[in-house]
Design a protein around this motif. Structure first.
Motif: not given
Length: 187
Positions: A104-115
């Motif tokens: 879940g590292i990539g998903r957490a990073l990309l989700s936060s970056l998008i936001a």
């Protein structure tokens, strides 16, 4: 009463200079063993510090992800291209430690970056993914709303073979459905 084993949460936070050794080690692995970066010689910690500083000086987010107190990934956004007409578009970069896939590292990073990029007023995010066989990155981006918009076949040569670049894109906020506020344009 049954007890559930919930995995520990991934913590995404702004990077600090103290994260540079972990960031440099993660990136070094991808430079030496993968196709996510088209660099062939890993930059040292001094260069990674300079690059991070350049991103932050331009007002972009530069994030790290921790799991159990370990920095296991990082991500940042930057200008997609330097010309003024691209001022509402950003490009994302995400790297996860080689021993931490599918946590879940990539998903957490990309989700936060998008936001964060949406909050800054950007309207489009582009991913330039090295290698059409990089199914993990392609799948992650697709799961978070990106779509493939093109492929540059054999655009790079690394590790003794030709490597493609996959371009993916997703709207941020209202995307192109409304005109941006010129008074609050990202720089």
């Amino acid at each position: 009463m049954s007890q559930t084993n919930n995995p520990p949460p991934v913590i995404v936070r702004p990077s600090t200079e103290a994260d540079i050794p972990a960031i440099a080690a993660i990136y070094s692995h991808h430079v030496l063993h993968g196709f996510g970066s088209f660099e062939e010689i890993p930059p040292d910690q001094t260069e990674m510090t300079r690059r991070r500083g350049d991103i932050l000086a331009k007002g972009f987010p530069y994030l790290v992800a921790e799991l159990d107190g370990q920095t296991l990934g990082y991500a940042y956004a930057s200008h997609y291209r330097p010309r003024i007409a691209y001022r509402f578009s950003v490009e994302d970069s995400i790297y996860v430690a080689p021993d931490a896939p599918r946590k879940g590292i990539g998903r957490a990073l990309l989700s936060s970056l998008i936001a964060r990029c949406t909050g800054l007023g950007y309207r489009q995010m582009v991913a330039v993914i090295g290698d059409t066989q990089n199914l993990g990155s392609i799948g992650l981006h697709a799961a978070l709303g990106f779509r493939v918009v093109g492929t540059l076949p054999s655009i790079g040569f690394k590790h003794g073979r030709w490597v493609d670049s996959v371009f993916m894109q997703r709207p941020l906020g209202p995307g192109d459905s409304t005109l941006p506020n010129q008074q609050t344009k990202p720089d």
